[in-house]
Design a protein around this motif. Sequence first.
Motif, PDB file in Angstrom:
ATOM      1  N   VAL A  12       0.844  -1.188   0.000  1.00  9.84           N
ATOM      2  CA  VAL A  12       0.000   0.000   0.000  1.00  9.84           C
ATOM      3  C   VAL A  12       0.880   1.239   0.000  1.00  9.84           C
ATOM      4  CG1 VAL A  12      -1.908  -1.138   1.192  1.00  9.84           C
ATOM      5  CG2 VAL A  12      -0.156   0.047   2.518  1.00  9.84           C
ATOM      6  N   GLN A  13       0.235   2.374  -0.180  1.00  7.83           N
ATOM      7  CA  GLN A  13       0.948   3.641  -0.131  1.00  7.83           C
ATOM      8  C   GLN A  13       0.808   4.263   1.259  1.00  7.83           C
ATOM      9  OE1 GLN A  13      -0.617   5.987  -3.403  1.00  7.83           O
ATOM     10  NE2 GLN A  13       0.951   5.192  -4.783  1.00  7.83           N
ATOM     11  N   ALA A  14       1.711   5.148   1.579  1.00  7.63           N
ATOM     12  CA  ALA A  14       1.649   5.862   2.853  1.00  7.63           C
ATOM     13  C   ALA A  14       0.299   6.556   2.985  1.00  7.63           C
ATOM     14  CB  ALA A  14       2.784   6.867   2.952  1.00  7.63           C
ATOM     15  N   ASP A  16      -2.497   4.956   3.543  1.00 12.31           N
ATOM     16  CA  ASP A  16      -3.552   3.969   3.297  1.00 12.31           C
ATOM     17  C   ASP A  16      -3.823   3.132   4.552  1.00 12.31           C
ATOM     18  OD1 ASP A  16      -2.777   3.157  -0.200  1.00 12.31           O
ATOM     19  OD2 ASP A  16      -3.810   4.858   0.732  1.00 12.31           O
ATOM     20  N   SER A  17      -4.806   2.247   4.412  1.00  8.91           N
ATOM     21  CA  SER A  17      -5.190   1.357   5.507  1.00  8.91           C
ATOM     22  C   SER A  17      -5.142  -0.095   5.050  1.00  8.91           C
ATOM     23  CB  SER A  17      -6.608   1.671   5.989  1.00  8.91           C
ATOM     24  OG  SER A  17      -6.711   2.987   6.482  1.00  8.91           O
ATOM     25  N   LEU A  18      -4.955  -0.974   6.025  1.00  7.21           N
ATOM     26  CA  LEU A  18      -5.019  -2.411   5.817  1.00  7.21           C
ATOM     27  C   LEU A  18      -5.639  -3.034   7.057  1.00  7.21           C
ATOM     28  CD1 LEU A  18      -1.590  -3.622   4.333  1.00  7.21           C
ATOM     29  CD2 LEU A  18      -3.820  -3.800   3.234  1.00  7.21           C
ATOM     30  N   ARG A  19      -6.281  -4.179   6.873  1.00  4.85           N
ATOM     31  CA  ARG A  19      -6.761  -4.941   8.017  1.00  4.85           C
ATOM     32  C   ARG A  19      -6.188  -6.350   7.952  1.00  4.85           C
ATOM     33  NH1 ARG A  19     -12.707  -6.810  10.229  1.00  4.85           N
ATOM     34  NH2 ARG A  19     -12.563  -8.277   8.487  1.00  4.85           N
ATOM     35  N   LEU A  20      -5.444  -6.692   8.987  1.00  4.91           N
ATOM     36  CA  LEU A  20      -4.889  -8.038   9.101  1.00  4.91           C
ATOM     37  C   LEU A  20      -5.835  -8.909   9.917  1.00  4.91           C
ATOM     38  CD1 LEU A  20      -1.143  -7.250   9.918  1.00  4.91           C
ATOM     39  CD2 LEU A  20      -2.275  -7.386   7.696  1.00  4.91           C
ATOM     40  N   SER A  21      -5.853 -10.186   9.576  1.00  5.14           N
ATOM     41  CA  SER A  21      -6.634 -11.163  10.324  1.00  5.14           C
ATOM     42  C   SER A  21      -5.730 -12.295  10.777  1.00  5.14           C
ATOM     43  CB  SER A  21      -7.748 -11.756   9.447  1.00  5.14           C
ATOM     44  OG  SER A  21      -8.620 -10.767   8.973  1.00  5.14           O
ATOM     45  N   CYS A  22      -6.092 -12.915  11.885  1.00  9.21           N
ATOM     46  CA  CYS A  22      -5.367 -14.086  12.382  1.00  9.21           C
ATOM     47  C   CYS A  22      -6.392 -15.069  12.917  1.00  9.21           C
ATOM     48  CB  CYS A  22      -4.376 -13.703  13.464  1.00  9.21           C
ATOM     49  SG  CYS A  22      -3.574 -15.128  14.237  1.00  9.21           S
ATOM     50  N   ALA A  23      -6.482 -16.217  12.278  1.00  8.51           N
ATOM     51  CA  ALA A  23      -7.431 -17.245  12.689  1.00  8.51           C
ATOM     52  C   ALA A  23      -6.708 -18.335  13.460  1.00  8.51           C
ATOM     53  CB  ALA A  23      -8.118 -17.837  11.469  1.00  8.51           C
ATOM     54  N   SER A  85      -3.586   5.078   8.476  1.00  6.63           N
ATOM     55  CA  SER A  85      -2.507   6.069   8.354  1.00  6.63           C
ATOM     56  C   SER A  85      -1.145   5.382   8.325  1.00  6.63           C
ATOM     57  CB  SER A  85      -2.569   7.071   9.510  1.00  6.63           C
ATOM     58  OG  SER A  85      -3.821   7.722   9.545  1.00  6.63           O
ATOM     59  N   LEU A  86      -1.020   4.393   7.488  1.00  2.58           N
ATOM     60  CA  LEU A  86       0.215   3.613   7.436  1.00  2.58           C
ATOM     61  C   LEU A  86       1.390   4.463   6.986  1.00  2.58           C
ATOM     62  CD1 LEU A  86      -1.264   0.299   6.088  1.00  2.58           C
ATOM     63  CD2 LEU A  86       0.110   0.514   8.166  1.00  2.58           C
ATOM     64  N   LYS A  87       2.551   4.145   7.546  1.00  2.00           N
ATOM     65  CA  LYS A  87       3.785   4.853   7.254  1.00  2.00           C
ATOM     66  C   LYS A  87       4.805   3.864   6.685  1.00  2.00           C
ATOM     67  CE  LYS A  87       3.060   7.759  11.339  1.00  2.00           C
ATOM     68  NZ  LYS A  87       3.656   8.208  12.617  1.00  2.00           N
ATOM     69  N   VAL A 119       3.625  -6.790   5.123  1.00  2.90           N
ATOM     70  CA  VAL A 119       3.021  -5.470   4.905  1.00  2.90           C
ATOM     71  C   VAL A 119       4.117  -4.552   4.396  1.00  2.90           C
ATOM     72  CG1 VAL A 119       1.967  -3.460   6.000  1.00  2.90           C
ATOM     73  CG2 VAL A 119       1.240  -5.761   6.657  1.00  2.90           C
ATOM     74  N   THR A 120       3.882  -3.961   3.244  1.00  7.73           N
ATOM     75  CA  THR A 120       4.843  -3.039   2.658  1.00  7.73           C
ATOM     76  C   THR A 120       4.143  -1.717   2.378  1.00  7.73           C
ATOM     77  OG1 THR A 120       6.035  -4.872   1.612  1.00  7.73           O
ATOM     78  CG2 THR A 120       6.473  -2.652   0.787  1.00  7.73           C
ATOM     79  N   VAL A 121       4.712  -0.651   2.918  1.00  8.69           N
ATOM     80  CA  VAL A 121       4.141   0.682   2.760  1.00  8.69           C
ATOM     81  C   VAL A 121       5.129   1.524   1.970  1.00  8.69           C
ATOM     82  CG1 VAL A 121       3.139   2.674   3.908  1.00  8.69           C
ATOM     83  CG2 VAL A 121       2.997   0.414   4.985  1.00  8.69           C
ATOM     84  N   SER A 122       4.722   1.973   0.808  1.00 13.88           N
ATOM     85  CA  SER A 122       5.597   2.793  -0.025  1.00 13.88           C
ATOM     86  C   SER A 122       5.350   4.267   0.257  1.00 13.88           C
ATOM     87  CB  SER A 122       5.350   2.495  -1.496  1.00 13.88           C
ATOM     88  OG  SER A 122       4.031   2.843  -1.861  1.00 13.88           O
TER      89      SER A 122
END
Length: 123
Positions: A12-14, A16-23, A85-87, A119-122
Amino acid sequence: QVQLVESGGGLVQAGDSLRLSCAASGRIFANYAMGWFRQAPGKEREFVSAISWSGGSIYYADSVEGRFTISRDKANNTIYLQMNSLKPEDTAVYYCATRSTFPSVRRDDYDYWGQGTQVTVSS
């Protein structure tokens, strides 16, 4: 044994948002706590957030406080990490982990780990 499977990572870009899940599955502890950690290249695995079984106790690293939100769905043995607000400095492999008692910020306190999601934030 307990199995943990993370998902939701991506590029994603700086800002942006992401949602991680863990089952979680397998021989899940009663009243277990779960946590998120991350590891950037060349760095040690660090604490991100943790949540108690009830959800009443939640902890965040200072670096993500106010931007990330941890939550859990007890019925489905799943936790989530909403990352806003990913960095670029949030770039890392994110791991979830579980332990049989109260949440901890210490990596060594956790008994089982997932395989991680990138997770990669550009910038």
